[in-house]
Design a protein around this motif. Structure first.
Motif, short mmCIF file in Angstrom:
data_model
loop_
_atom_site.label_atom_id
_atom_site.label_comp_id
_atom_site.label_asym_id
_atom_site.label_seq_id
_atom_site.Cartn_x
_atom_site.Cartn_y
_atom_site.Cartn_z
N ALA A 28 17.60 16.33 55.22
CA ALA A 28 17.52 17.42 54.48
C ALA A 28 16.23 17.90 54.08
CB ALA A 28 18.33 17.23 53.01
N PRO A 29 15.99 19.09 54.03
CA PRO A 29 14.79 20.00 53.54
C PRO A 29 14.66 19.52 52.15
CG PRO A 29 16.02 21.51 54.71
CD PRO A 29 16.95 20.14 54.47
N PRO A 30 13.49 19.56 51.48
CA PRO A 30 13.20 19.21 50.14
C PRO A 30 13.74 20.33 49.29
CG PRO A 30 11.23 19.92 51.15
CD PRO A 30 12.14 19.84 52.33
N ILE A 31 14.19 19.63 47.88
CA ILE A 31 14.39 20.73 46.87
C ILE A 31 13.49 21.79 46.79
CG2 ILE A 31 15.41 20.90 44.66
CD1 ILE A 31 17.15 19.41 46.67
N PRO A 32 13.74 22.98 46.46
CA PRO A 32 12.64 23.97 46.41
C PRO A 32 11.72 23.48 45.08
CG PRO A 32 14.73 25.12 47.06
CD PRO A 32 15.01 23.56 46.80
N ALA A 33 10.42 23.84 45.21
CA ALA A 33 9.68 23.78 44.00
C ALA A 33 9.98 24.43 42.64
CB ALA A 33 8.01 24.39 44.45
N GLY A 34 10.02 23.45 41.56
CA GLY A 34 10.38 24.09 40.37
C GLY A 34 11.56 23.50 39.86
N PHE A 35 12.41 23.09 40.80
CA PHE A 35 13.76 22.63 40.32
C PHE A 35 13.74 21.30 40.17
CE2 PHE A 35 15.38 26.40 42.71
CZ PHE A 35 16.46 26.89 41.76
N GLU A 36 14.46 20.77 39.00
CA GLU A 36 14.66 19.25 38.65
C GLU A 36 16.08 18.76 38.52
OE1 GLU A 36 14.29 19.49 33.82
OE2 GLU A 36 12.27 19.92 35.07
N ALA A 37 16.20 17.61 38.91
CA ALA A 37 17.62 17.11 38.72
C ALA A 37 18.37 17.53 37.22
CB ALA A 37 17.54 15.65 38.70
N PHE A 38 19.64 17.91 37.45
CA PHE A 38 20.41 18.39 36.56
C PHE A 38 21.67 17.44 36.13
CE2 PHE A 38 23.76 20.85 34.45
CZ PHE A 38 23.14 21.15 33.02
N GLU A 39 21.54 16.76 35.13
CA GLU A 39 22.71 15.60 35.01
C GLU A 39 23.85 15.83 34.35
OE1 GLU A 39 20.66 11.88 34.57
OE2 GLU A 39 19.38 12.67 36.48
N MET A 40 24.18 17.14 33.72
CA MET A 40 25.13 17.46 32.69
C MET A 40 26.34 17.91 33.68
SD MET A 40 23.94 19.38 29.34
CE MET A 40 25.38 19.66 28.63
N GLY A 41 27.55 17.99 33.09
CA GLY A 41 28.73 18.51 33.52
C GLY A 41 29.85 17.52 33.70
N GLY A 42 29.56 16.24 33.03
CA GLY A 42 30.62 15.47 32.99
C GLY A 42 30.91 14.55 34.53
N PRO A 43 31.65 13.84 34.56
CA PRO A 43 32.01 12.84 35.79
C PRO A 43 32.35 13.58 36.93
CG PRO A 43 33.33 12.36 33.89
CD PRO A 43 32.73 13.42 33.40
N PHE A 44 33.08 14.54 36.89
CA PHE A 44 33.44 15.50 38.15
C PHE A 44 32.06 16.04 38.97
CE2 PHE A 44 34.33 19.45 40.22
CZ PHE A 44 35.42 19.20 41.31
N MET A 45 30.99 16.74 38.15
CA MET A 45 29.90 17.11 38.87
C MET A 45 29.21 16.26 39.14
SD MET A 45 30.97 20.15 39.27
CE MET A 45 29.30 20.83 40.13
N ALA A 46 29.18 14.96 38.41
CA ALA A 46 28.14 13.74 38.81
C ALA A 46 28.45 13.47 40.24
CB ALA A 46 28.47 12.62 37.62
N VAL A 47 29.87 13.34 40.23
CA VAL A 47 30.25 12.99 41.67
C VAL A 47 29.96 14.03 42.70
CG1 VAL A 47 32.50 12.39 43.11
CG2 VAL A 47 32.10 11.23 40.71
N ASN A 48 30.30 15.17 42.48
CA ASN A 48 30.19 16.52 43.52
C ASN A 48 28.90 17.14 43.53
OD1 ASN A 48 33.00 16.66 44.43
ND2 ASN A 48 33.50 16.45 42.38
#
Length: 155
Positions: free
Chosen positions: A6-26
């Motif tokens: 996979a290409p790298p994540i675009p510059a300026g983006f950082e991991a986002f860990e909110m959204g509960g267990p559903f989004m954590a898995v998806n």
């Protein structure tokens, strides 16, 4: 797409860990804040796609559902403190988002009332429009109260 290709994540983006267990898995989801703008992003992995190797419509709906709430939170200090369940979500699928592409969305808080927020967004796949989303969100309880109770509100 092979593992590790996979290409790298675009510059300026950082991991986002909110959204509960559903989004954590998806996820994983990524966020970028630049001035008054907020963007949410996702690299399309094999587990996100349908048999045609395009982002599954349900996954796109989940992405847009999160995006609309985050746009409202980012654009309003008052709303930022509230849990905001979705009342209505409208999606116009404009083009496919193929395996391996980067989807990115941003939007606008259009209007608020005492109990509702109206939001719209555009999602692109590798820079090309793929979904137009709009939604109505209920301005729910304060997030701190929901967390203190240890569960989502029953409405």
């Amino acid at each position: 797409m092979t593992a590790g290709a996979a290409p790298p994540i675009p510059a300026g983006f950082e991991a986002f860990e909110m959204g509960g267990p559903f989004m954590a898995v998806n996820g994983p989801l990524f966020k970028r804040r630049r001035g008054g703008e907020f963007a949410l992003g996702l690299r399309i992995e094999p587990r996100h796609v349908n048999p045609m190797a395009h982002l599954h419509g349900g996954m796109m709906a989940s992405f847009c559902d999160m995006l609309l709430v985050l746009v409202a939170h980012h654009q309003s200090e008052t709303l930022r403190a509230h849990f905001m369940p979705t009342v209505s979500l409208q999606l116009d699928y404009l083009a496919p988002a193929p395996l391996g592409c980067w989807i990115e969305g941003g939007g606008q808080l259009l209007r608020t009332t005492r109990s509702l927020a109206f939001v719209q967004a555009l999602v692109t796949a590798d820079g090309q429009p793929c979904v137009r989303a709009s939604g109505v969100l209920k301005i729910g309880p304060l997030i701190d109260e929901v967390v203190a109770r240890g569960r989502a509100p029953s409405s």
